[in-house]
Motif scaffolding. Structure first.
Motif, PDB file in Angstrom:
ATOM      1  N   GLU A 142      -7.273  -1.226   8.874  1.00  0.00           N
ATOM      2  CA  GLU A 142      -8.377  -1.366   7.930  1.00  0.00           C
ATOM      3  C   GLU A 142      -7.992  -2.282   6.772  1.00  0.00           C
ATOM      4  O   GLU A 142      -8.773  -3.144   6.353  1.00  0.00           O
ATOM      5  N   ALA A 168      -8.700  -1.337  -0.840  1.00  0.00           N
ATOM      6  CA  ALA A 168      -9.376  -2.624  -0.702  1.00  0.00           C
ATOM      7  C   ALA A 168     -10.276  -2.903  -1.896  1.00  0.00           C
ATOM      8  O   ALA A 168     -10.341  -4.040  -2.388  1.00  0.00           O
ATOM      9  N   ARG A 169     -10.949  -1.871  -2.391  1.00  0.00           N
ATOM     10  CA  ARG A 169     -11.786  -2.058  -3.583  1.00  0.00           C
ATOM     11  C   ARG A 169     -10.942  -2.389  -4.801  1.00  0.00           C
ATOM     12  O   ARG A 169     -11.321  -3.192  -5.644  1.00  0.00           O
ATOM     13  N   HIS A 178      -9.577   9.043  -4.994  1.00  0.00           N
ATOM     14  CA  HIS A 178     -10.719   8.850  -4.105  1.00  0.00           C
ATOM     15  C   HIS A 178     -11.122  10.190  -3.513  1.00  0.00           C
ATOM     16  O   HIS A 178     -10.316  11.124  -3.391  1.00  0.00           O
ATOM     17  N   ALA A 225      -9.464  -6.018   5.860  1.00  0.00           N
ATOM     18  CA  ALA A 225     -10.054  -6.261   4.546  1.00  0.00           C
ATOM     19  C   ALA A 225      -9.380  -7.417   3.815  1.00  0.00           C
ATOM     20  O   ALA A 225     -10.021  -8.193   3.111  1.00  0.00           O
ATOM     21  N   ARG A 280      -9.876  -6.039  -4.354  1.00  0.00           N
ATOM     22  CA  ARG A 280     -10.915  -7.044  -4.156  1.00  0.00           C
ATOM     23  C   ARG A 280     -11.018  -8.054  -5.307  1.00  0.00           C
ATOM     24  O   ARG A 280     -11.246  -9.237  -5.068  1.00  0.00           O
ATOM     25  N   VAL A 317     -14.055   9.217   1.805  1.00  0.00           N
ATOM     26  CA  VAL A 317     -13.733   7.807   2.038  1.00  0.00           C
ATOM     27  C   VAL A 317     -12.275   7.706   2.437  1.00  0.00           C
ATOM     28  O   VAL A 317     -11.472   8.604   2.157  1.00  0.00           O
ATOM     29  N   THR A 318     -11.883   6.615   3.059  1.00  0.00           N
ATOM     30  CA  THR A 318     -10.486   6.413   3.442  1.00  0.00           C
ATOM     31  C   THR A 318      -9.704   5.834   2.273  1.00  0.00           C
ATOM     32  O   THR A 318     -10.260   5.133   1.411  1.00  0.00           O
ATOM     33  N   SER A 348      -9.899   2.001   2.314  1.00  0.00           N
ATOM     34  CA  SER A 348     -11.099   1.390   1.731  1.00  0.00           C
ATOM     35  C   SER A 348     -11.039   1.419   0.210  1.00  0.00           C
ATOM     36  O   SER A 348     -11.502   0.493  -0.465  1.00  0.00           O
ATOM     37  N   HIS A 349     -10.451   2.476  -0.337  1.00  0.00           N
ATOM     38  CA  HIS A 349     -10.312   2.567  -1.791  1.00  0.00           C
ATOM     39  C   HIS A 349      -9.329   1.511  -2.301  1.00  0.00           C
ATOM     40  O   HIS A 349      -9.557   0.880  -3.335  1.00  0.00           O
TER      41      HIS A 349
END
Length: 381
Positions: A125, A98-99, A87, A129, A102, A91-92, A95-96
């Protein structure tokens, strides 16, 4: 810190053990964030762990290593059993992750909530998520598996111990009246590197006797003088495996009370070493050490432990993370074959003299074995 030290078979065995533990706990996907955990399962050995590294371990299928995109080349060189997902710094890591997660609906995720590799902000975070009901704390999962060392790990521990001995002997040889503290540290460090050591998790801790109680400080800008003492505590490190040891060196002479305390310390050390037997509890080993102290007429003297588990260590420690699994008076840890301990017999501020000695010991099939073997002293230079 330039290659993966493990065979494919060793890594596969570890991943299988993690997945078995996940199944027992009802975990569908583990997100391992402790540097020690990531190294244990992938063999990635570099200094990039100052930034978040997260290893996604599903119950089956491909593992995914999430870290900064700039680590791509190192990961490609060292990691054979996980897909790299880099990443950008805009970006954190959370968050990466979480993607990446997902596409996995109704998944129960295990997080190493107590890891230094998972910040409070990152954990918040991720939890948000994933949903509050869909994650569990697995901070102890790989830590438990890492306690018993395989044959490959034991070989690395032995190599680290050789470097520890080399550093200790070089430091002792450099100590003398007028010797600069920095010069002793330089000789120690150079000897460890020449003997095969990589940079250790921390240390070496080398300091004058008046600073013994400082615990985790090291050399200064002074000189050692006759009549003084030098505290040595260091660990050679080979492929992240550490073999700590400690010695107290006397310059010119040793006081009678210190010499007497040295005999107590060594007897207590021998008792703890002999107490390392499969099936016993850590508190029983501590009791063996304490019994010698009591017989010596110091029942009031207590230590927080007389040793702790060692092996993998990533800066800033050689203890295997941000906790210490010690041989404490109240610990129910079961002693098992294949465990390695930094055994300590430490006597300072007793009012009856000072001395300490420590070594790395491996509990093998034939019983406990010292891996670090430099003379235990008393050593007068």
């Amino acid at each position: 810190m330039f290659r993966n030290p493990f065979s494919d078979g060793e890594l596969a065995r570890r991943v299988a053990a993690v997945r078995e533990a996940m199944a027992v706990r009802g975990i569908d996907v583990a997100v391992l964030s402790a540097p020690e955990s990531v190294f244990y399962l992938t063999g990635l050995d570099h200094w990039g762990y100052f930034a978040p590294h997260h290893l996604i371990v599903p119950a089956a299928g491909e593992m995914v290593l999430v870290t900064r995109a700039m680590e791509r080349v190192t990961v490609a060189t060292q990691v054979r059993n996980a897909r790299f997902s880099g990443h950008s710094d805009s970006v954190t890591a959370a968050s990466h992750i979480a993607r990446e997660l997902r596409p996995r609906p109704r998944t129960r995720v295990g997080l190493e909530a107590q890891s230094s590799g998972l910040t409070f902000a990152g954990g918040q975070e991720l939890a948000l998520a994933l949903g509050a009901d869909h994650w569990a704390d697995i901070s102890d999962l790989t830590a438990g598996l890492r306690q018993v060392k395989s044959a490959e790990e034991q070989a690395l521990m032995r190599a680290a111990a050789l470097a520890s001995d080399a550093g200790t002997l070089a430091a002792v040889a450099a100590i003398g009246d007028g010797a600069r503290e920095a010069e002793v540290a330089a000789e120690c460090t150079a000897a460890m590197i020449r003997a095969g050591s990589n940079p250790p998790g921390f240390g070496p801790f080398i300091r004058p006797g008046e600073r013994i109680a400082e615990e985790h400080t090291t050399w200064g800008d002074g000189r050692y003088r006759a009549g003084g003492r030098v505290m040595l505590e260091l660990a050679g490190c080979v492929s992240r495996y550490h073999a700590p040891m400690g010695r107290l060196i006397h310059l010119g002479h040793i006081r009678d009370e210190d010499a007497a305390m040295a005999e107590v310390a060594k007897r207590a050390f021998d008792a703890a070493l002999a107490g390392l037997r499969p099936g016993r509890r850590a508190r029983e080993v501590y009791a063996d050490w304490q019994a010698v102290v009591d017989v010596a007429g110091m029942p009031h003297y207590r230590r927080h432990h007389c040793g702790y588990l060692v092996g993998i260590g990533v800066p800033p420690s050689w203890t295997g993370g941000n906790t210490v699994t010690g041989l404490r008076h109240d610990s129910d840890l079961e002693i098992r074959e294949g465990m390695c301990f930094h055994l300590l017999s430490w006597f300072t501020e007793t009012g009856r003299g000072d001395f300490f000695v420590s070594n790395t010991a491996l509990l093998g099939p034939g019983g406990p074995e010292l891996l670090t073997r430099a003379p235990m002293g008393p050593t007068v230079v």
